[in-house]
Design an enzyme around this catalytic site. Sequence first.
Site, PDB file in Angstrom:
ATOM      1  CB  SER A  96      -0.850  -0.089   1.029  1.00  0.00           C
ATOM      2  OG  SER A  96      -0.179  -0.378   2.696  1.00  0.00           O
ATOM      3  CB  ALA A 151       3.346   0.942  -6.253  1.00  0.00           C
ATOM      4  CB  SER A 211       9.743   2.556   1.750  1.00  0.00           C
ATOM      5  OG  SER A 211       9.804   1.621   2.614  1.00  0.00           O
ATOM      6  CB  ALA A 227       9.604   9.324   0.348  1.00  0.00           C
ATOM      7  CD  GLN A 228      13.849  12.358   5.484  1.00  0.00           C
ATOM      8  OE1 GLN A 228      14.810  13.660   5.121  1.00  0.00           O
ATOM      9  NE2 GLN A 228      13.510  12.747   6.418  1.00  0.00           N
ATOM     10  N   GLY A 240      11.370  14.170  -2.681  1.00  0.00           N
ATOM     11  CA  GLY A 240      10.440  14.072  -3.268  1.00  0.00           C
ATOM     12  C   GLY A 240      10.137  13.257  -4.705  1.00  0.00           C
ATOM     13  CG  HIS A 247      17.953   5.752   0.926  1.00  0.00           C
ATOM     14  ND1 HIS A 247      16.975   6.085   1.754  1.00  0.00           N
ATOM     15  CD2 HIS A 247      17.699   6.309  -0.414  1.00  0.00           C
ATOM     16  CE1 HIS A 247      16.293   6.810   1.520  1.00  0.00           C
ATOM     17  NE2 HIS A 247      16.441   6.977   0.073  1.00  0.00           N
ATOM     18  CD  GLU A 287      12.980  -0.225  -2.001  1.00  0.00           C
ATOM     19  OE1 GLU A 287      12.276   0.995  -1.138  1.00  0.00           O
ATOM     20  OE2 GLU A 287      14.114  -0.214  -1.387  1.00  0.00           O
ATOM     21  NE  ARG A 301      15.895   4.793  -5.153  1.00  0.00           N
ATOM     22  CZ  ARG A 301      16.069   6.214  -4.746  1.00  0.00           C
ATOM     23  NH1 ARG A 301      14.982   7.379  -5.338  1.00  0.00           N
ATOM     24  NH2 ARG A 301      16.400   6.308  -3.519  1.00  0.00           N
ATOM     25  CB  SER A 318      12.284   5.287  -5.356  1.00  0.00           C
ATOM     26  OG  SER A 318      12.390   6.405  -4.622  1.00  0.00           O
TER      27      SER A 318
HETATM   28  C1  SIN Z   1      16.652  11.873  -0.156  1.00  0.00           C
HETATM   29  O1  SIN Z   1      15.523  12.611   0.382  1.00  0.00           O
HETATM   30  O2  SIN Z   1      17.436  12.276   0.036  1.00  0.00           O
HETATM   31  C2  SIN Z   1      16.121  10.525  -0.823  1.00  0.00           C
HETATM   32  C3  SIN Z   1      15.186  11.076  -1.162  1.00  0.00           C
HETATM   33  C4  SIN Z   1      15.163   9.449  -2.252  1.00  0.00           C
HETATM   34  O3  SIN Z   1      15.774   8.403  -2.580  1.00  0.00           O
HETATM   35  O4  SIN Z   1      14.746   9.129  -3.514  1.00  0.00           O
END
Ligand code: SIN
Length: 580
Positions: A42, A45, A72, A76-77, A79, A382, A406, A417, A422
Amino acid sequence: MSDSAYAVRPGPAAGAAPRIPRSLSAPTPGWTTTADVIVVGSGIAGLTCALRLRERVDRVLLVTKTVLDEGSTAWAQGGIAAALDPEDSPAEHLEDTIVAGVGLCDRDAVEALVTEGPKRVRQLVALGAEFDRDADGEIKLTREGGHHRDRIAHAGGDATGREISRALIAALDRVRDDPGIEVVEHALVVDLLSDETGADPSRVTGVTLHVIGEGQLDGVGAAYARAVVLATGGLGQIYTSTTNPPVATGDGMAAAMRAGARITDLEFIQFHPTVLFLGEGSTGQQPLISEAVRGEGAFLVDAAGNRFMQGRHELADLAPRDVVARAILDTMRDQGVDHVFLDARHLGAEFLEERFPSIVASCRSLGFDPATDLLPVAPAQHYASGGIETDLLGRSSLPGLYACGECSCTGVHGANRLASNSLLEGLVFANRIADDIPARIAAGELADPVVPAHPDRAGGDAQGDHALLDSSQRLTVQRAMTAGSGPVRSAESTAATAAALAELAALPPAKADPGPKTWETTNLLHLGQALTELAARREETRGGHVRSDFPDRDDARWLVRQSATVAPDRSLTVTERSMP
Ligand code: SIN
């Protein structure tokens, strides 16, 4: 990709090739359910795929291991990357993605990603996702490592994944009463079911699930469908420290591998350069300091204050992630230390609090103030750049099985990546799957599965070959993986890890306590064995795969992608496919 493209090449393996059971030991299913399509997971994707399929097939079953927003995506921070700026173009996004992937990206998959990406992000906005905007109301775009343009859309400053997750769950809530979609939370997929007595025994016809529920769906059951979509996320918990949440135990990837699906590029694990270092003994999910902080001007220094990224790469602190992580590891090794520092002090408290509210709050709660302190950072796991191999429509090598997000390997990421690709990959390929399945059903290609009157356990050899590792061994798996198949590897280290994992695999299964924690731990073991085998074979350094004994990239020999497949006799076969 047809099987003929793959060559079996016995390579320098990490000791004896592992044997991986075809299924986990689990109770016989006590209940049965059916759907047209089962979507597992959930995050961006899984939710995207389930929501779109609901409009096109009669019945979608969406299952998730804990609750809808615990994967995950919500963490995600930075973007979501897309060529949204009129000055930018999909061609430039493609170029940056291919450079980051160090020769192993599938160009067609990247082409699909970058050309469909902007439209899919706009659809996400139409669905209700609120990205940060400038004074003119345009989506604000920032830059991260490896990008030559500002093309990262973000939300809530540094809470992009949380906002996307919120918007998708709100869309799901709006159709919760629709009988065309059923959502089951607290449902761990144990294994895949296949059509063992049918015309094609490799066809995937469903999943066995352990549900912590009430009434009809409780305990282990069997769910059957015309197609199964795995969107189960990553495997970060295979290492002692990761930015991934505790649910990231590679369940879908491991189940697909046991069922015989081709698992590709698994050796390419991305270690994020700037994870807050909380001391050597700190294990599990660690606080991420987004690359976007460097995108806004923060930089790395060693203990003496030297900016060691300058002169290493034209993009310095914003070089692709593998380049920065390797520079940090080199600095740590050369100086005999276990972390370096991120300096964001010059950005000022006001800017940092407004642009990165979650990161600032998380750092302050742990005793570090980014506005006044140097932040201790070190690389931590990561992202898994590899996974269940799929074609451009999300189809895996097993009929009836799809994968996205992922857990999949579309070929977009290659050996490493590109930052913020992602979420976009999950979005684009989930939509492709949601187009493909209804078209195939309409063409009569995905028939209703045969549902046995008394479903047996998955795979058929659940008692064989030690299919359970007790959850008390999880840290042993994590330590072995971190020591030998972690950020830096060698022939010696992978051999030691392979031996440690083989020892765990040989423990009597009777000593294991069956249940979700034990199944997760066994999944980590099986993926660790395959990953270590691929890492031992790849005698070069490329992207997320760093070998101390082969420190250079070797295009003459290693411009190939490796795949692991578990054969019916449980042996792990490794194949190679040359890049065009
Ligand atoms: C990050 O905010 O550094 C991670 C973003 C990502 O993994 O694409």
